[in-house]
Design a protein around this motif. Sequence first.
Motif, PDB file in Angstrom:
ATOM      1  N   UNK A 196       0.735  -1.091  -0.042  1.00 54.69           N
ATOM      2  CA  UNK A 196      -0.098  -0.210  -0.172  1.00 54.69           C
ATOM      3  C   UNK A 196       0.916   1.051   0.021  1.00 54.69           C
ATOM      4  N   UNK A 197       1.931   1.069   0.681  1.00 52.05           N
ATOM      5  CA  UNK A 197       2.791   2.183   0.787  1.00 52.05           C
ATOM      6  C   UNK A 197       3.335   2.806  -0.651  1.00 52.05           C
ATOM      7  N   UNK A 198       3.719   1.490  -1.134  1.00 54.26           N
ATOM      8  CA  UNK A 198       4.443   1.950  -2.677  1.00 54.26           C
ATOM      9  C   UNK A 198       3.333   2.455  -3.614  1.00 54.26           C
ATOM     10  N   UNK A 199       1.932   1.536  -3.552  1.00 58.55           N
ATOM     11  CA  UNK A 199       0.833   2.254  -4.457  1.00 58.55           C
ATOM     12  C   UNK A 199       0.517   3.587  -3.914  1.00 58.55           C
ATOM     13  N   UNK A 200       0.544   3.822  -2.953  1.00 57.70           N
ATOM     14  CA  UNK A 200      -0.054   5.226  -2.750  1.00 57.70           C
ATOM     15  C   UNK A 200       0.861   6.385  -2.683  1.00 57.70           C
ATOM     16  N   UNK A 201       2.322   6.130  -2.549  1.00 56.85           N
ATOM     17  CA  UNK A 201       3.126   7.098  -2.678  1.00 56.85           C
ATOM     18  C   UNK A 201       3.027   8.115  -3.795  1.00 56.85           C
ATOM     19  N   UNK A 202       2.446   9.172  -3.944  1.00 53.71           N
ATOM     20  CA  UNK A 202       2.180   9.897  -5.123  1.00 53.71           C
ATOM     21  C   UNK A 202       3.161  10.476  -5.632  1.00 53.71           C
ATOM     22  N   UNK A 241      10.296   6.036  -0.729  1.00 57.64           N
ATOM     23  CA  UNK A 241       9.405   5.105   0.063  1.00 57.64           C
ATOM     24  C   UNK A 241       9.846   4.853   1.406  1.00 57.64           C
ATOM     25  N   UNK A 242       8.888   4.569   2.101  1.00 61.19           N
ATOM     26  CA  UNK A 242       9.272   4.343   3.665  1.00 61.19           C
ATOM     27  C   UNK A 242      10.183   3.048   3.805  1.00 61.19           C
ATOM     28  N   UNK A 243       9.739   2.161   3.117  1.00 62.71           N
ATOM     29  CA  UNK A 243      10.572   0.788   3.077  1.00 62.71           C
ATOM     30  C   UNK A 243      10.840   0.493   1.768  1.00 62.71           C
ATOM     31  N   UNK A 244      12.199   0.694   1.183  1.00 62.91           N
ATOM     32  CA  UNK A 244      11.945   0.369  -0.236  1.00 62.91           C
ATOM     33  C   UNK A 244      12.930  -0.889  -0.513  1.00 62.91           C
ATOM     34  N   UNK A 257       4.518   0.694  -9.441  1.00 60.86           N
ATOM     35  CA  UNK A 257       2.907  -0.060  -9.736  1.00 60.86           C
ATOM     36  C   UNK A 257       2.340   0.529 -11.021  1.00 60.86           C
ATOM     37  N   UNK A 258       1.607  -0.330 -11.664  1.00 61.82           N
ATOM     38  CA  UNK A 258       1.002   0.008 -13.041  1.00 61.82           C
ATOM     39  C   UNK A 258      -0.498  -0.183 -12.758  1.00 61.82           C
ATOM     40  N   UNK A 259      -1.316   0.542 -13.586  1.00 60.77           N
ATOM     41  CA  UNK A 259      -2.769   0.374 -13.662  1.00 60.77           C
ATOM     42  C   UNK A 259      -3.008  -0.900 -14.437  1.00 60.77           C
ATOM     43  N   UNK A 260      -3.407  -2.081 -13.409  1.00 61.60           N
ATOM     44  CA  UNK A 260      -3.672  -3.142 -14.257  1.00 61.60           C
ATOM     45  C   UNK A 260      -4.998  -3.473 -14.951  1.00 61.60           C
ATOM     46  N   UNK A 261      -5.695  -2.144 -15.107  1.00 61.59           N
ATOM     47  CA  UNK A 261      -6.807  -2.318 -16.149  1.00 61.59           C
ATOM     48  C   UNK A 261      -6.724  -1.403 -17.205  1.00 61.59           C
ATOM     49  N   UNK A 262      -5.461  -0.908 -17.559  1.00 64.30           N
ATOM     50  CA  UNK A 262      -5.110  -0.080 -18.724  1.00 64.30           C
ATOM     51  C   UNK A 262      -4.341  -1.340 -19.610  1.00 64.30           C
ATOM     52  N   UNK A 263      -5.229  -2.132 -20.610  1.00 62.52           N
ATOM     53  CA  UNK A 263      -4.821  -3.138 -21.338  1.00 62.52           C
ATOM     54  C   UNK A 263      -3.598  -2.673 -22.390  1.00 62.52           C
ATOM     55  N   UNK A 264      -3.910  -1.596 -22.863  1.00 65.06           N
ATOM     56  CA  UNK A 264      -2.875  -1.209 -23.917  1.00 65.06           C
ATOM     57  C   UNK A 264      -1.588  -1.079 -23.264  1.00 65.06           C
TER      58      UNK A 264
END
Length: 646
Positions: A196-202, A241-244, A257-264
């Motif tokens: 979550x830390x990785x995915x939410x680190x804007x 990132x807090x813990x990298x 992290x990538x958006x797993x719903x962007x098929x292209x």
Amino acid sequence: MLVEPGELLAAINSPDDLKKLSEDQLVQVSQELRQFIIDSVSIYGGHFGASLGVVELTVALHYVFNTPYDQLVWDVGHQAYGHKILTGRRDRFPTNRRYGGMSGFPKRKESEYDAFGVGHSSTSIGAALGMAVASDYKGEKDRQHIAVIGDGAMTAGMAFEALNHAGVANSNLLVILNDNCMSIDPNVGALKEYLTDITTSRTYNKVRDELWNVLGKLSKFGPNPQQIARKVEQAMKATLLKQSNLFEALNFRYFGPVDGHDVQHLATILRDLKTIPGPKILHCVTVKGKGYALAEKDQTLWHAPGLFDKITGEIHTKTYEKPQPPKYQDVFGHTMVELAEQNDKVMGVTPAMPSGCSLNIMMKAMPDRAFDVGIAEQHAVTFSAGLATQGLVPFCNIYSSFMQRAYDQVLHDVALQNLNVVFCLDRAGFAGADGPTHHGCYDIAYMRSIPNMVVSAPMNEEELRNLMYTAQLPDMGPFSIRYPRGEGMMPEWRTPLKKIAVGTGRVVREGEGVAILSIGHIGNYAAKATQQLAAEGLNVGHYDMRFAKPLDEEMLAAALSKYKAIVTVEDGCLPGGFGAAILEFMADHGYSVPVKRLGIPDRIVEHGTQDELYKECGFDVAGIAAAVREMAGKVAAKAAVEKVVL
Ligand SMILES: Cc1ncc(C[n+]2csc(CCOP(=O)(O)OP(=O)(O)O)c2C)c(N)n1
Ligand SMILES: CC(=O)[C@@H](O)[C@H](O)COP(=O)(O)O
Ligand SMILES: [Mg+2]
């Protein structure tokens, strides 16, 4: 056909057909695949949210990779419906999980696209690594090996063991982490927090995206910019990132992290990753249940909802005029709270199945005394052992088939030290539609072989409650209680809690000639068989033995002296099971009464409803009655011969 595929999907009978589509068409084909899954599962049943969450990933993987030559391993496999549909099994979907039909999980004998048989979690990285190392050995340099693993499955020791190995094997392995923050219930543990830390680190994501945009443009001028960007990204991860670097520390190259719903976008990234050798991980963020609003909202309910109306979202449940017996799992859940209220030493432990085994009832009522430890059966057992060393009485609830993983922990950490840990083995016996990966066939045999272990099984709700009550009394030592998936027998199940003397059975009915010895819920089928036989004039004895270890030796000796033939009935494997225990007792004590054992034979039994499988294996009501008739016939024939001789 009740479910019609969309226009593009209708033309796809293998990944080769998918590859004929333009990249622009991937969005539409993904929509059609998602709709096909919604339409099919609503009328045929099965797992739901997980497959919806990986639709785009599934399309992108089969679009980019050369399956089945490239080897694609799905973890657990409950999310592989899209994979099955794209790999030539669309028309078989109405048979999904049905008797004689398609398996709900990838299965090697079902398709060459199913690189590895799955059902239990967290095997994908190890299996794909084995394939990658085999490719190295065989000189297949162009072959790709991909493991798709969920964030829940990633919490298991097996997944970490495989990452640890892969980090030094340097084989061509791509791990795709499908991170939807969910197991069946919300995912738990420090790894989840890290992800979550990785995915939410804007800040990190923004800087990284910009960096890779620049990289994309510069890469036309050679590989150097990639190397520079990678170094910058690593430094950035460490600071932002807090813990990298959890994965990088294990020698994996981490992307995402990538958006797993962007098929292209996924197709582009996967194509890039194909060119990068060695172990690498792509972190995809997805939504479990994506595209079906109700499933996105209540992801636990829609993990496997049963049949439903896809328009209204109403889940079909049977309605009854009279109160029905509860599920055994709910009797366990409520009884846990009752016992914990009476005994402050009682604790609850589940490895990732709080709603499946109903420990969630206690987790809600007493959050400091009930633990979901993630998909970690071995840890659940050893953690329980640790609690027990401190005088607590943990009830460790694990599905029978998942407990297979923790045999050594039961033996080494609990039994050798004779600790007071209660093992509640839910889904014991045939699991039904999940099939052989989930059938709980072996627990009587594997628990019976462990010194100090009590092995018990209730025939109804009252017995389950009383066995649970007994197990938490002082100094009981390791105590296992097995019960099946589904409902018991007693609508009025909140009976007063009473001790059952360990190693005692009960007489259900006295008879003559032939007696049935049963253990557990399947005894109800035996009871029905005895009623049918009584109507035919056969007065058959029936004993609910309750314990496979220790056996009720007194009761057994009496039965073996009184009856001329015995039929044993168990919803468990015949080799080493309850019937085998009876035969051992007879051999040890010199009894030679003929015995017929009914139970799960020494072969793999596929999926179907529980009743279909009991029938197949000859221990449904009719099968039990037939076995008794056969034994009664032998008894009568022997008596006739003896009469002639006399
Ligand atoms: C060894 C084992 N323990 C428990 C399960 C039950 N189980 C099946 S799917 C699942 C959740 C998996 O979560 P995740 O890997 O994140 O996949 P998702 O459903 O979120 O796509 C669990 C606990 C299992 N299949 N195997
Ligand atoms: C895939 C998996 O392992 C679980 O979803 C399992 O199918 C749950 O079984 P129950 O429905 O018996 O809880
Ligand atoms: Mg998940």
